[in-house]
Motif scaffolding. Sequence first.
Motif, PDB file in Angstrom:
ATOM      1  N   ASP A 179       0.848  -1.178   0.000  1.00  0.00           N
ATOM      2  CA  ASP A 179       0.000   0.000   0.000  1.00  0.00           C
ATOM      3  C   ASP A 179       0.891   1.238   0.000  1.00  0.00           C
ATOM      4  O   ASP A 179       1.822   1.354   0.798  1.00  0.00           O
ATOM      5  CB  ASP A 179      -0.900  -0.005   1.232  1.00  0.00           C
ATOM      6  N   ALA A 180       0.644   2.164  -0.910  1.00  0.00           N
ATOM      7  CA  ALA A 180       1.541   3.299  -1.082  1.00  0.00           C
ATOM      8  C   ALA A 180       1.583   4.192   0.155  1.00  0.00           C
ATOM      9  O   ALA A 180       2.604   4.836   0.418  1.00  0.00           O
ATOM     10  CB  ALA A 180       1.113   4.122  -2.293  1.00  0.00           C
ATOM     11  N   GLU A 181       0.505   4.246   0.933  1.00  0.00           N
ATOM     12  CA  GLU A 181       0.479   5.123   2.106  1.00  0.00           C
ATOM     13  C   GLU A 181       0.994   4.439   3.367  1.00  0.00           C
ATOM     14  O   GLU A 181       1.908   4.926   4.019  1.00  0.00           O
ATOM     15  CB  GLU A 181      -0.940   5.623   2.337  1.00  0.00           C
ATOM     16  N   SER A 182       0.402   3.299   3.723  1.00  0.00           N
ATOM     17  CA  SER A 182       0.829   2.604   4.944  1.00  0.00           C
ATOM     18  C   SER A 182       2.118   1.820   4.723  1.00  0.00           C
ATOM     19  O   SER A 182       2.802   1.466   5.679  1.00  0.00           O
ATOM     20  CB  SER A 182      -0.265   1.647   5.417  1.00  0.00           C
ATOM     21  N   GLN A 183       2.445   1.532   3.465  1.00  0.00           N
ATOM     22  CA  GLN A 183       3.597   0.736   3.044  1.00  0.00           C
ATOM     23  C   GLN A 183       3.474  -0.732   3.452  1.00  0.00           C
ATOM     24  O   GLN A 183       4.385  -1.518   3.244  1.00  0.00           O
ATOM     25  CB  GLN A 183       4.901   1.338   3.587  1.00  0.00           C
ATOM     26  N   GLY A 184       2.335  -1.116   4.008  1.00  0.00           N
ATOM     27  CA  GLY A 184       2.124  -2.494   4.425  1.00  0.00           C
ATOM     28  C   GLY A 184       1.579  -3.352   3.296  1.00  0.00           C
ATOM     29  O   GLY A 184       1.173  -2.861   2.236  1.00  0.00           O
ATOM     30  N   VAL A 185       1.587  -4.654   3.536  1.00  0.00           N
ATOM     31  CA  VAL A 185       0.965  -5.614   2.632  1.00  0.00           C
ATOM     32  C   VAL A 185      -0.086  -6.372   3.429  1.00  0.00           C
ATOM     33  O   VAL A 185       0.217  -6.939   4.476  1.00  0.00           O
ATOM     34  CB  VAL A 185       1.999  -6.600   2.046  1.00  0.00           C
ATOM     35  N   PHE A 186      -1.299  -6.371   2.928  1.00  0.00           N
ATOM     36  CA  PHE A 186      -2.410  -7.010   3.632  1.00  0.00           C
ATOM     37  C   PHE A 186      -2.773  -8.290   2.878  1.00  0.00           C
ATOM     38  O   PHE A 186      -3.584  -8.282   1.949  1.00  0.00           O
ATOM     39  CB  PHE A 186      -3.581  -6.036   3.740  1.00  0.00           C
ATOM     40  N   TRP A 187      -2.125  -9.381   3.287  1.00  0.00           N
ATOM     41  CA  TRP A 187      -2.290 -10.660   2.600  1.00  0.00           C
ATOM     42  C   TRP A 187      -3.732 -11.138   2.631  1.00  0.00           C
ATOM     43  O   TRP A 187      -4.151 -11.917   1.755  1.00  0.00           O
ATOM     44  CB  TRP A 187      -1.373 -11.705   3.235  1.00  0.00           C
ATOM     45  N   VAL A 188      -4.499 -10.674   3.613  1.00  0.00           N
ATOM     46  CA  VAL A 188      -5.899 -11.081   3.718  1.00  0.00           C
ATOM     47  C   VAL A 188      -6.699 -10.631   2.500  1.00  0.00           C
ATOM     48  O   VAL A 188      -7.741 -11.220   2.178  1.00  0.00           O
ATOM     49  CB  VAL A 188      -6.517 -10.516   5.024  1.00  0.00           C
ATOM     50  N   ASN A 189      -6.216  -9.594   1.791  1.00  0.00           N
ATOM     51  CA  ASN A 189      -6.936  -9.104   0.619  1.00  0.00           C
ATOM     52  C   ASN A 189      -6.741  -9.984  -0.612  1.00  0.00           C
ATOM     53  O   ASN A 189      -7.463  -9.820  -1.604  1.00  0.00           O
ATOM     54  CB  ASN A 189      -6.481  -7.679   0.278  1.00  0.00           C
ATOM     55  N   THR A 190      -5.748 -10.869  -0.577  1.00  0.00           N
ATOM     56  CA  THR A 190      -5.491 -11.760  -1.720  1.00  0.00           C
ATOM     57  C   THR A 190      -5.409 -13.208  -1.223  1.00  0.00           C
ATOM     58  O   THR A 190      -4.360 -13.849  -1.333  1.00  0.00           O
ATOM     59  CB  THR A 190      -4.199 -11.371  -2.450  1.00  0.00           C
ATOM     60  N   PRO A 191      -6.481 -13.742  -0.667  1.00  0.00           N
ATOM     61  CA  PRO A 191      -6.438 -15.115  -0.153  1.00  0.00           C
ATOM     62  C   PRO A 191      -6.163 -16.119  -1.267  1.00  0.00           C
ATOM     63  O   PRO A 191      -6.535 -15.902  -2.427  1.00  0.00           O
ATOM     64  CB  PRO A 191      -7.835 -15.306   0.446  1.00  0.00           C
ATOM     65  N   ASP A 192      -5.480 -17.194  -0.910  1.00  0.00           N
ATOM     66  CA  ASP A 192      -5.136 -18.268  -1.848  1.00  0.00           C
ATOM     67  C   ASP A 192      -4.312 -17.764  -3.025  1.00  0.00           C
ATOM     68  O   ASP A 192      -4.332 -18.351  -4.116  1.00  0.00           O
ATOM     69  CB  ASP A 192      -6.407 -18.963  -2.357  1.00  0.00           C
ATOM     70  N   LEU A 193      -3.560 -16.706  -2.811  1.00  0.00           N
ATOM     71  CA  LEU A 193      -2.689 -16.190  -3.861  1.00  0.00           C
ATOM     72  C   LEU A 193      -1.686 -17.247  -4.310  1.00  0.00           C
ATOM     73  O   LEU A 193      -1.321 -17.317  -5.495  1.00  0.00           O
ATOM     74  CB  LEU A 193      -1.956 -14.946  -3.360  1.00  0.00           C
TER      75      LEU A 193
END
Length: 782
Positions: A179-193
């Motif tokens: 995420d460009a603002e928080s700089q985090g990655v929220f793996w929950v948004n892409t389950p079973d990636l």
Amino acid sequence: MKQFSMLGILFLLSTVVYGQASFRGKVLDDQSGEKITFAVIKSTSERVMTNNLGQFEITVNPGETLTISAIGYEEQSVTTSSNMREIVIRLIPAVEKLGTIEVLALRAGEETPIAKTNLDEKDIESQDFAKDMPYILENTPSVVSTSDGGTGVGYTGLRIRGSDQSRINVTINGVPVNDAESQGVFWVNTPDLASSVSQLQIQRGVGTSTNGGGAFGGSINMETKSLSKEAYGSLNVGGGSFNTQRYTLAFGTGLINGHWTLDARASRIKSDGWVERASSDLKSYYLALGYIQGNTTVKALVFGGRERTYQAWYGTDSANYAVNPRFNYAGAIYDDNGDIVDYYDDQVDNYGQDYYQLHVNHKFNDNWSGGVSGFYTRGKGYYEEYQQGQAFADYGMNPIYTATDTINTTDLTRRLWLDNHYYGAMANLRGEWENLTLTIGAAWNQYDGDHYGTFLWAEYASNRKPGDRFYDNNSIKTAWNVYGKAEYRINNKWGAYLDLQVRGVDYSGAGLEEEQTPISFSDNLTFFNPKAGVTYTVNDHSRLYLSYAMANREPNRKDYLFAPNNENPRPEQLQDIEVGYEGGTELVQWSINGYYMHYTDQLVLTGALDNVGTPIRKNVGTSYRQGIEVSSKWKINEPLTISQNFTFSNNRNVNYIQSIGDTTTQNLGSTPISYSPQIIANITATLHLPLNLDLDIIPRYVSKQYLTNEGDERYVLPEYFITDLRLSGSWSFDGVSRLRAYAMASNVFSEEYASNGYASGGYMGFYPQAPINYMFGIELSF
């Protein structure tokens, strides 16, 4: 005691032997003659990979057929014979599997002098048990994973060398995911990636130049599945503890009319979670359309996910952790005495994110290839909350006057929204010769994000109605970078590496934040990030490398909002020195990497959280991380292989300044950096059983971690030592190309532990993990 007994069992297993012959070989590129690393060689009972010299050894029966495959090459089969003991296998490059130039531009090559770990599709599959990506990666060096719900499903995260997810650069097909603002990655948004990823590379330290924010602990570069020539279909169904369910359906058309391919996947993962009410309902999809014409490939992708997760990001307070570690106070409704009388059913995180990517790649001639890409990422969702005793003033509400009283507080339900657009483009040109590889590239992207809150209901609504916004602000962030990389083979012993990047960031935000707080910030930064290194080939089996890299990184949104004295936080700088030795024999492969990471103005986690569970950071002046990473893979005998990695590190703030109240400070001198264990150890013992079964025994140890930066022994996340078991096998039948069955038991000794925590103002919370739990599944491929 049980845990250490398990280690003893691993070595007793080495006495088991089978009466099969050993077969050796080497895998080469048919066109260039170069060795192919990480090629997969499979027999009916064993699966091995080529080492850094392109060599392998596998156990076979005379007359048995081996299949050899590698990313970007046609699969090949070889039938063994009784007098065959060694062979050279040449794989033919497959045009339809031409890797995207964006991935090649970011990916470290075999000779690149950095610390890295590569996982191919089989590696990923063997560890994919419906958990999020951090748990697929947790057995790699220097990685620690964590789960809010205690099961690896829902909100999860990881750290590399003690650096949290906001400092780990993640890309998919070269496109930034953070995420460009928080700089985090929220793996929950892409389950079973993981079901759509063909290979990934973890780079530790600064690594190579990449798109998105600079890597301050590591980077994860993922590539989605390549275009497939043959039609296929698969169904994966699984279930386990805490009502965990997993459903994945995938298919591909294969090559149509010699030009077109279509690949698709739909997934759903559900779990009640182990922590109270920490349920997850996760849905995802993947669609890829490919076109091939000569040396040109075009790939259009759409993928994304929808998640509805009951909030568990506050963890469990220290008092309840001792008596009821499953306790979750998110959504609690209190009576006038402060006792919990009920829970709000919809205290959830509800978010959706969609990724659109277009990649065009072309091979101009034997030396030059290039690619251009465009992307658009759309995210929108909210946190829903029940809040009690909220002040009217914090919501822009007018007091209500009665004949006997003035009402200026209320119970209410609200939604805190994120509504953002992220888009950009990249271009890369790559040249390859016998002794030189040259890559130049550029990228531009912009993020446009709205943050606002809306009312759902209020006991005393005053001048508000459902849907009204009680805060509203917007941020715009524009970033660009240009870079050039060169890898040069000086002679048969020495190689050199140079990587230069210039990156610019323009970031501003304004509006009304929560509690009617006006915000306004603006920053414009330009960074120069040089990297250089050398490699020395000791012999055919080993090499040494040394590298230096500098990375600069801008603060994130919360850093600007929480910065003291209304001053912009300072950007951070990292200077990273890596030195390593890699080698191997027919039976053992090993690597030793030493690192020293010197930070100026590092933004470290303070141990505190904001109102939605996001860690708060602050600049700490000078600090460093230094350590040794040791990895090996040891084939003890034919049926038993042991892989292991250990990290020993020292992570310190230099002259740490502690704030006492609003005006007083104290210099505490050298203190440990928060969330940075000194020891991380992983062992995977793989026993190849009859009936084409593999049993993995996986002990894992993480030493204690301080939750703050003061070195206060009261605020410590205790060490933990857990063991997992995995059993899997695959078979082929008429009409079924493969039947795969798998089972996993996590934390088999029910160790009571927490993988994460926080501390602030004398308060401490933990994120406890589940005792022994199971996951089973079956996958049919056609």
